[in-house]
Design a protein around this motif. Structure first.
Motif, PDB file in Angstrom:
ATOM      1  N   TYR A  17      15.147  -5.872 -29.239  1.00 44.73           N
ATOM      2  CA  TYR A  17      15.518  -5.977 -30.658  1.00 44.73           C
ATOM      3  C   TYR A  17      14.702  -4.972 -31.479  1.00 44.73           C
ATOM      4  O   TYR A  17      13.912  -5.336 -32.350  1.00 44.73           O
ATOM      5  N   LYS A  18      14.914  -3.713 -31.208  1.00 43.38           N
ATOM      6  CA  LYS A  18      14.092  -2.667 -31.810  1.00 43.38           C
ATOM      7  C   LYS A  18      14.477  -2.327 -33.246  1.00 43.38           C
ATOM      8  O   LYS A  18      13.726  -1.641 -33.941  1.00 43.38           O
ATOM      9  N   ASP A  19      15.647  -2.773 -33.683  1.00 42.90           N
ATOM     10  CA  ASP A  19      16.108  -2.406 -35.026  1.00 42.90           C
ATOM     11  C   ASP A  19      15.548  -3.300 -36.123  1.00 42.90           C
ATOM     12  O   ASP A  19      15.717  -3.006 -37.312  1.00 42.90           O
ATOM     13  N   ALA A  20      14.905  -4.391 -35.751  1.00 44.00           N
ATOM     14  CA  ALA A  20      14.351  -5.318 -36.744  1.00 44.00           C
ATOM     15  C   ALA A  20      12.828  -5.331 -36.665  1.00 44.00           C
ATOM     16  O   ALA A  20      12.235  -4.915 -35.668  1.00 44.00           O
ATOM     17  N   LYS A  21      12.196  -5.801 -37.735  1.00 46.92           N
ATOM     18  CA  LYS A  21      10.741  -5.987 -37.738  1.00 46.92           C
ATOM     19  C   LYS A  21      10.448  -7.403 -37.293  1.00 46.92           C
ATOM     20  O   LYS A  21      11.026  -8.362 -37.826  1.00 46.92           O
ATOM     21  N   ILE A  22       9.552  -7.548 -36.321  1.00 42.76           N
ATOM     22  CA  ILE A  22       9.242  -8.863 -35.765  1.00 42.76           C
ATOM     23  C   ILE A  22       7.723  -9.044 -35.741  1.00 42.76           C
ATOM     24  O   ILE A  22       6.994  -8.187 -35.238  1.00 42.76           O
ATOM     25  N   GLY A  23       7.258 -10.142 -36.280  1.00 46.56           N
ATOM     26  CA  GLY A  23       5.840 -10.475 -36.243  1.00 46.56           C
ATOM     27  C   GLY A  23       5.649 -11.789 -35.502  1.00 46.56           C
ATOM     28  O   GLY A  23       6.339 -12.766 -35.790  1.00 46.56           O
ATOM     29  N   ILE A  24       4.729 -11.793 -34.544  1.00 43.41           N
ATOM     30  CA  ILE A  24       4.534 -12.984 -33.710  1.00 43.41           C
ATOM     31  C   ILE A  24       3.045 -13.307 -33.588  1.00 43.41           C
ATOM     32  O   ILE A  24       2.209 -12.417 -33.424  1.00 43.41           O
ATOM     33  N   ALA A  25       2.741 -14.593 -33.649  1.00 44.57           N
ATOM     34  CA  ALA A  25       1.401 -15.086 -33.314  1.00 44.57           C
ATOM     35  C   ALA A  25       1.583 -16.388 -32.547  1.00 44.57           C
ATOM     36  O   ALA A  25       2.220 -17.321 -33.046  1.00 44.57           O
ATOM     37  N   ILE A  26       1.053 -16.426 -31.334  1.00 45.84           N
ATOM     38  CA  ILE A  26       1.163 -17.619 -30.488  1.00 45.84           C
ATOM     39  C   ILE A  26      -0.230 -17.943 -29.946  1.00 45.84           C
ATOM     40  O   ILE A  26      -0.882 -17.078 -29.359  1.00 45.84           O
ATOM     41  N   LEU A  27      -0.675 -19.176 -30.138  1.00 47.68           N
ATOM     42  CA  LEU A  27      -1.985 -19.617 -29.669  1.00 47.68           C
ATOM     43  C   LEU A  27      -1.812 -20.904 -28.882  1.00 47.68           C
ATOM     44  O   LEU A  27      -1.121 -21.821 -29.328  1.00 47.68           O
ATOM     45  N   ASP A  28      -2.462 -20.969 -27.727  1.00 47.81           N
ATOM     46  CA  ASP A  28      -2.401 -22.214 -26.950  1.00 47.81           C
ATOM     47  C   ASP A  28      -3.774 -22.826 -26.733  1.00 47.81           C
ATOM     48  O   ASP A  28      -3.945 -23.699 -25.886  1.00 47.81           O
ATOM     49  N   GLY A  29      -4.739 -22.401 -27.526  1.00 49.94           N
ATOM     50  CA  GLY A  29      -6.089 -22.940 -27.397  1.00 49.94           C
ATOM     51  C   GLY A  29      -7.000 -22.066 -26.577  1.00 49.94           C
ATOM     52  O   GLY A  29      -8.198 -21.963 -26.837  1.00 49.94           O
ATOM     53  N   LYS A  30      -6.450 -21.431 -25.561  1.00 46.13           N
ATOM     54  CA  LYS A  30      -7.232 -20.557 -24.689  1.00 46.13           C
ATOM     55  C   LYS A  30      -6.815 -19.099 -24.823  1.00 46.13           C
ATOM     56  O   LYS A  30      -7.625 -18.196 -24.656  1.00 46.13           O
ATOM     57  N   HIS A  31      -5.544 -18.877 -25.094  1.00 43.20           N
ATOM     58  CA  HIS A  31      -5.001 -17.533 -25.107  1.00 43.20           C
ATOM     59  C   HIS A  31      -4.261 -17.263 -26.407  1.00 43.20           C
ATOM     60  O   HIS A  31      -3.825 -18.197 -27.090  1.00 43.20           O
ATOM     61  N   THR A  32      -4.124 -15.997 -26.741  1.00 44.54           N
ATOM     62  CA  THR A  32      -3.361 -15.604 -27.917  1.00 44.54           C
ATOM     63  C   THR A  32      -2.412 -14.477 -27.559  1.00 44.54           C
ATOM     64  O   THR A  32      -2.724 -13.614 -26.726  1.00 44.54           O
ATOM     65  N   PHE A  33      -1.259 -14.500 -28.198  1.00 43.41           N
ATOM     66  CA  PHE A  33      -0.313 -13.392 -28.099  1.00 43.41           C
ATOM     67  C   PHE A  33       0.021 -12.952 -29.515  1.00 43.41           C
ATOM     68  O   PHE A  33       0.485 -13.755 -30.323  1.00 43.41           O
TER      69      PHE A  33
END
Length: 259
Positions: A17-33
């Motif tokens: 999905y390269k035509d849109a702007k996407i912001g993501i933050a995912i936390l599971d307590g030990k790791h972050t994306f």
């Protein structure tokens, strides 16, 4: 599935999905994306979460009293209040429920009037949000034309969610439990929860949408596991593709949290 495998899968989804702007933050307590976690987005209805939390703090002794619905702030769009007949005696807690569960814009405006934009902005600053700001009421297109909009980032939204899911100096446990109850009753499930019917995965979330904008932010629980997920997106040319992108990320999250 390891977290690294999950992160790789997320990158692959984003790459489609390269035509849109996407912001993501995912936390599971030990790791972050993170992906463009500091990019600024039009907040749409996810801004209703800090309004919810500020309402607990500002209206704590008045939540179950009859609310004032300023006539000039009754608007259409999402929600049901403008379409109901009679003068229904909503409490402020009812407005909080309507604001999140069916994303009612009139309920949101009434709460915002009662607590003030300044207090919502101060709350976000106090918890560490650097780029989130509320500058207008919902459905106020004149304000948008003047350059006033509500904005946020994926990183800031994670901090807002943590005020519900983690012990903090702002909300007490009773308020956190009530906020989870309300967010758990969210009626719009076409994004992060879309690909799973597993009743053991619990979603406490809020969606947001405008023309070209699709968001979903969530606290997701599976047995003893808890994960924070924020996916913000804008620049879509239709009302389907953004939701599909977020649903695919939600599918990856469901597979990861159950692994």
């Amino acid at each position: 599935m390891t977290f690294q495998q999950f992160a790789t899968q997320c990158h692959e989804i984003i790459g489609q999905y390269k035509d849109a702007k996407i912001g993501i933050a995912i936390l599971d307590g030990k790791h972050t994306f993170y992906h463009q976690e500091k990019a600024i987005f039009r907040a749409a209805s996810v801004m209703k979460i800090p309004i919810l939390l500020t309402s607990y703090l500002t209206l704590s002794k008045a939540l179950d009293t009859v609310a004032v619905l300023p006539e000039e702030l009754i608007v259409e769009g999402a929600g049901v209040i403008p379409f109901l007949t009679g003068n229904l005696p909503f409490t402020y807690r009812n407005l909080m429920e309507l604001m999140i569960i069916v994303s009612d814009n009139t309920a949101s405006n009434a709460l915002l009037k009662a607590i003030s934009m300044e207090k919502v902005n101060q709350f976000m600053q106090d918890i560490g949000c650097e780029d989130s700001k509320i500058q207008r009421y919902f459905m106020d297109e004149n304000a948008v034309l003047k350059g006033l909009d509500n904005v946020t980032t994926a990183k800031d939204m994670i901090m807002i969610l943590q005020q519900i899911g983690e012990k903090n100096n702002f909300l007490n446990e009773k308020q956190q439990i009530d906020a989870l109850r309300i967010m758990g009753n969210q009626q719009f499930r076409e994004m992060l929860p879309s690909y799973t019917f597993d009743e053991e995965i619990h979603y406490y979330h809020k969606t947001g949408g405008l023309t070209g904008v699709d968001h979903d932010v969530a606290i997701i629980q599976y047995h003893e596991k808890q994960l924070y997920a924020v996916v913000l997106s804008q620049g879509w040319e239709d009302g389907f593709t953004g939701k599909k992108c977020i649903a695919e990320i939600g599918k990856a999250i469901a597979e990861y949290i159950k692994s």
